[in-house]
Motif scaffolding. Structure first.
Motif, PDB file in Angstrom:
ATOM      1  N   GLN A  77      12.886   2.391  -7.645  1.00 38.24           N
ATOM      2  CA  GLN A  77      11.763   3.331  -6.882  1.00 38.24           C
ATOM      3  C   GLN A  77      10.369   2.843  -7.616  1.00 38.24           C
ATOM      4  OE1 GLN A  77      12.829   5.759  -5.234  1.00 38.24           O
ATOM      5  NE2 GLN A  77      10.433   6.171  -4.982  1.00 38.24           N
ATOM      6  N   ALA A  78      10.171   1.992  -8.687  1.00 37.49           N
ATOM      7  CA  ALA A  78       8.637   1.771  -9.133  1.00 37.49           C
ATOM      8  C   ALA A  78       8.271   0.665  -7.938  1.00 37.49           C
ATOM      9  CB  ALA A  78       8.826   1.195 -10.564  1.00 37.49           C
ATOM     10  N   LEU A 129       3.534   1.426 -13.990  1.00 38.00           N
ATOM     11  CA  LEU A 129       4.781   1.010 -13.228  1.00 38.00           C
ATOM     12  C   LEU A 129       4.658  -0.699 -13.038  1.00 38.00           C
ATOM     13  CD1 LEU A 129       4.863   3.567 -10.388  1.00 38.00           C
ATOM     14  CD2 LEU A 129       6.184   3.573 -12.439  1.00 38.00           C
ATOM     15  N   SER A 154      11.045  -1.919   3.804  1.00 38.10           N
ATOM     16  CA  SER A 154       9.868  -1.556   3.523  1.00 38.10           C
ATOM     17  C   SER A 154       8.601  -2.298   3.706  1.00 38.10           C
ATOM     18  CB  SER A 154      10.108  -0.901   2.245  1.00 38.10           C
ATOM     19  OG  SER A 154       9.885  -2.132   1.154  1.00 38.10           O
ATOM     20  N   GLN A 203       3.869   0.929  -1.745  1.00 42.38           N
ATOM     21  CA  GLN A 203       3.105   1.728  -0.666  1.00 42.38           C
ATOM     22  C   GLN A 203       1.847   1.811  -1.292  1.00 42.38           C
ATOM     23  OE1 GLN A 203       4.322   3.247   2.008  1.00 42.38           O
ATOM     24  NE2 GLN A 203       6.111   1.932   1.681  1.00 42.38           N
ATOM     25  N   ALA A 204       1.489   1.800  -2.528  1.00 44.55           N
ATOM     26  CA  ALA A 204       0.112   1.741  -3.143  1.00 44.55           C
ATOM     27  C   ALA A 204      -0.611   0.559  -2.577  1.00 44.55           C
ATOM     28  CB  ALA A 204       0.077   1.849  -4.692  1.00 44.55           C
ATOM     29  N   LEU A 253      -0.171   3.800 -11.949  1.00 47.13           N
ATOM     30  CA  LEU A 253       0.214   2.623 -11.215  1.00 47.13           C
ATOM     31  C   LEU A 253       0.316   1.565 -12.192  1.00 47.13           C
ATOM     32  CD1 LEU A 253      -1.461   2.870  -7.777  1.00 47.13           C
ATOM     33  CD2 LEU A 253       1.014   3.326  -8.127  1.00 47.13           C
ATOM     34  N   ASN A 274       9.001   0.740  -4.618  1.00 51.60           N
ATOM     35  CA  ASN A 274       8.756   1.074  -3.553  1.00 51.60           C
ATOM     36  C   ASN A 274       7.429   1.763  -3.666  1.00 51.60           C
ATOM     37  OD1 ASN A 274      11.060   0.638  -2.226  1.00 51.60           O
ATOM     38  ND2 ASN A 274      12.058   2.549  -2.864  1.00 51.60           N
ATOM     39  N   VAL A 275       7.031   2.414  -4.816  1.00 50.88           N
ATOM     40  CA  VAL A 275       5.905   3.046  -5.198  1.00 50.88           C
ATOM     41  C   VAL A 275       4.882   1.997  -5.296  1.00 50.88           C
ATOM     42  CG1 VAL A 275       4.599   4.299  -6.870  1.00 50.88           C
ATOM     43  CG2 VAL A 275       6.967   4.924  -6.669  1.00 50.88           C
ATOM     44  N   ILE A 276       5.010   0.783  -5.816  1.00 52.83           N
ATOM     45  CA  ILE A 276       3.885  -0.178  -5.870  1.00 52.83           C
ATOM     46  C   ILE A 276       3.682  -0.788  -4.632  1.00 52.83           C
ATOM     47  CG2 ILE A 276       3.398  -2.538  -6.808  1.00 52.83           C
ATOM     48  CD1 ILE A 276       2.894  -0.358  -8.879  1.00 52.83           C
TER      49      ILE A 276
END
Length: 302
Positions: free
Chosen positions: A67-68, A6, A283, A74-75, A3, A70-72
């Motif tokens: 995409q990163a 990212l 999101s 969600q994290a 993370l 979205n990942v961050i």
């Protein structure tokens, strides 16, 4: 892939400068540079195009950055769930609002929100619509309070209230004797407007063709104020006798000048108006926070 890497990736994509990105991430520039290079090697793609004085995101990099994000996000949601036991109304909420809404909304909204969600603090900023759009897209704010129309991919909007525009003028001005004022009459008087970049200015010019024409005429009587000016700056200038202006009704509800100094008048025909709305990423993981904010704003009865 971590993370942290990212977050480095997102910071560099937003800052487009290794030094500023490193400063934002509280690491040295070599640390961030090495991490980005290792990430590119691991993914076997070039994410950034490096120049002498600037950094650009490559086309494939744009997809990876999206995409990163979205990942961050969600994290961050996982952390929020763990920290607040799933309470969406606890913890800070990052809100941005346009300059012509924030000072008239927040003093009334915040007390209402404290009653509804006492454990939800607000991290607030005021800015131009274009800046808020970018900061919302990049995840730097959670919610934007803007004037419609406002369209952005993967962003939802919800209208909050509509308000008419009103003319503000000195009490002793000849037009103050009229019950209502036309846009043509305004164009024939000294009129003060905010500068480029303010959506409120654009809305006035769109709604009042005669004012728009005068603003483009070097001999016209519409004056555009310098960058950094606010509606309150214009109000003071009107009180000093420099001209008239147009304000949204919310800016006149709790005006600092008495009727001995300034008065407002409606437009003669259907008044131009704006609709204020909230915008958030589709999101965004705290829908109850959005509901609470909407409820607090509507309770203000602006």
């Amino acid at each position: 892939m971590t993370l942290t890497e990212l977050r480095y990736l997102l910071s560099l994509a937003e800052e487009k400068h290794f030094g500023r990105a490193a400063e934002r991430c509280h690491v040295s520039q070599p640390t961030l540079s090495v991490a980005i290079r290792k990430l590119e090697q691991r993914l076997k793609v070039q994410i950034f195009e490096r120049g002498r004085n600037r950094v650009m995101v490559t086309p494939i990099g744009d997809k990876l950055v999206a995409q990163a994000k979205n990942v961050i996000e969600q994290a961050d949601r996982l952390e929020m769930l763990a920290r607040n036991t799933g309470d969406e109304l606890a913890g800070p909420l990052k809100i941005g609002a346009i300059f012509t809404v924030a000072p008239y909304l927040f003093p009334h909204m915040i007390p209402q929100l404290r009653k509804i969600a006492p454990d939800m603090t607000l991290d607030i900023e005021e800015n131009y619509t274009a800046v808020l759009r970018e900061r919302l897209r990049n995840g730097q704010i959670d919610i934007a309070i803007v004037a419609l129309p406002f369209t952005e991919a993967d962003v939802l909007t919800k209208p909050l209230f509509s308000e008419p525009f009103e003319v503000l003028l000195p009490t002793d001005h000849p037009l103050a004797r009229k019950a209502s004022i036309t846009a043509e009459e305004l164009a024939d008087n000294d009129l003060l407007l905010l500068g480029e970049g303010h959506c409120f200015r654009d809305q006035i010019l769109d709604a009042c063709p005669s004012v728009a024409r005068s603003s483009r005429d070097p001999e016209g009587r519409v004056r555009t104020l310098a960058d950094g000016s606010s509606l309150e700056t214009i109000r003071h200038m009107v009180a000093s006798g420099l001209g008239l202006t147009i304000l949204p009704r919310s800016a006149n509800l709790h005006a600092p000048y008495s009727a001995d100094w300034l008065v407002t008048r409606p437009f003669t025909r259907a008044a131009p108006e704006r609709t204020v709305a909230i915008a958030w990423r589709a999101s965004f993981p705290r829908p109850r926070a959005i509901d609470a904010l909407e409820k607090a704003i509507k309770a203000c009865r602006i």
